[in-house]
Design an enzyme around this catalytic site. Structure first.
Site, PDB file in Angstrom:
ATOM      1  N   LYS A  80       1.081   4.293  -2.796  1.00 42.35           N
ATOM      2  CA  LYS A  80       0.817   5.682  -2.441  1.00 42.35           C
ATOM      3  C   LYS A  80       2.053   6.562  -2.675  1.00 42.35           C
ATOM      4  O   LYS A  80       1.920   7.739  -3.019  1.00 42.35           O
ATOM      5  CB  LYS A  80       0.359   5.778  -0.989  1.00 42.35           C
ATOM      6  CG  LYS A  80      -1.049   5.251  -0.754  1.00 42.35           C
ATOM      7  CD  LYS A  80      -2.084   6.043  -1.534  1.00 42.35           C
ATOM      8  CE  LYS A  80      -3.497   5.662  -1.143  1.00 42.35           C
ATOM      9  NZ  LYS A  80      -4.519   6.449  -1.911  1.00 42.35           N
ATOM     10  N   TYR A 140       0.839  -1.201   0.000  1.00 37.96           N
ATOM     11  CA  TYR A 140       0.000   0.000   0.000  1.00 37.96           C
ATOM     12  C   TYR A 140       0.872   1.249   0.000  1.00 37.96           C
ATOM     13  O   TYR A 140       0.631   2.194  -0.754  1.00 37.96           O
ATOM     14  CB  TYR A 140      -0.897  -0.029   1.237  1.00 37.96           C
ATOM     15  CG  TYR A 140      -1.750   1.196   1.434  1.00 37.96           C
ATOM     16  CD1 TYR A 140      -2.917   1.380   0.706  1.00 37.96           C
ATOM     17  CD2 TYR A 140      -1.394   2.168   2.373  1.00 37.96           C
ATOM     18  CE1 TYR A 140      -3.708   2.502   0.909  1.00 37.96           C
ATOM     19  CE2 TYR A 140      -2.181   3.288   2.584  1.00 37.96           C
ATOM     20  CZ  TYR A 140      -3.338   3.459   1.841  1.00 37.96           C
ATOM     21  OH  TYR A 140      -4.121   4.578   2.033  1.00 37.96           O
TER      22      TYR A 140
END
Length: 245
Positions: free
Chosen positions: A154, A150
């Site tokens: 990002k 993740y």
């Protein structure tokens, strides 16, 4: 001045709903983009009941990039601003052994949003006006063992927004990066989050609205995160590894 129009990408999320309420209350017209149009309609009905503002509904799957041109062509009008709140936390442990899940996390948080905002940027640039707001994450500022899939996605999205901002600045088009930090939503309901560092969806909505009205290019929903992440970035790698974050 004619009412401005906001395209909300990820309108059915908790953060999306909060943003919709805040901008609707300020007189903006709304375009909701979501994969589940039934849920988007329920969100639109709630916003209309609370603010009197109607929203047009448009199906969008952030993973179907070949459909992006038709999606943009199908909007009633090119919006004045676009906010992307699409995201998928995913399961780090699963992603380590399941390439399909890892790909889903990476594409949902980086590839899809970047490609869509890039297409919107091209249209805004041709028109000469517009604002793009991407909701990224503090998780992208340094890789942590507990969520590096993740975080990596990002980080890519944050870098993309930075480059897009540099590209579009001469055209007078704003690109804003919002980093909420921890947010109490359905996606994080199973996590134990520190109260001081945890925002609400409405906190994020306030940050987005403030960023639109202000001059900052990078905004944290909770200002304390700016200090926290500065310290995290300064930690030497040998020490950072020992923290097992």
């Amino acid at each position: 001045m004619a009412p401005q129009t906001l395209l909300l990408i990820g309108a059915t999320s908790d953060i999306g709903r909060a943003i919709a309420l805040r901008f609707a209350a300020a007189g903006w017209r709304l375009q909701f983009a979501a994969r589940d149009l039934d849920e988007a309609a329920r969100t639109a009905d709630d916003v209309a009941a609370r603010t009197g503002a109607a929203a047009t509904l448009h199906r969008l799957d952030i993973l179907e990039d070949d459909a992006f041109p038709a999606f943009l062509d199908g909007l009633p009008a090119l919006p004045d601003a676009a906010v992307c709140v699409v995201g998928l936390l995913g399961d780090q442990a699963r992603g380590e052994i399941d390439p399909a899940h890892a790909r889903l996390v990476l594409r949902s948080n980086f590839e899809g949003p970047a490609l869509l905002l890039g297409a919107i940027a091209t249209r805004f640039s041709a028109r000469g006006t517009g604002a793009i707001i991407g909701v990224s994450s503090v998780a992208g500022e340094r890789g942590r063992g507990s969520n590096y899939l993740y975080g990596a996605a990002k980080a890519g999205f944050t870098a993309f927004l930075s480059g897009l901002r540099n590209r579009l600045a001469p055209r007078g088009i704003r690109v804003i990066t919002v980093k909420p930090g921890f947010v109490r939503t359905r996606m994080t309901a199973h996590l134990k989050l520190p109260p001081l560092l945890t925002a609400t969806p409405d906190d994020v909505a306030k940050a987005v609205a403030a960023a639109m009205a202000g001059r900052r290019d990078v905004v944290y929903a909770r200002p304390v995160w700016r200090l926290v992440m500065t310290l995290v970035r300064l930690l030497p790698e040998p020490l950072f590894k020992r923290l097992k974050l």
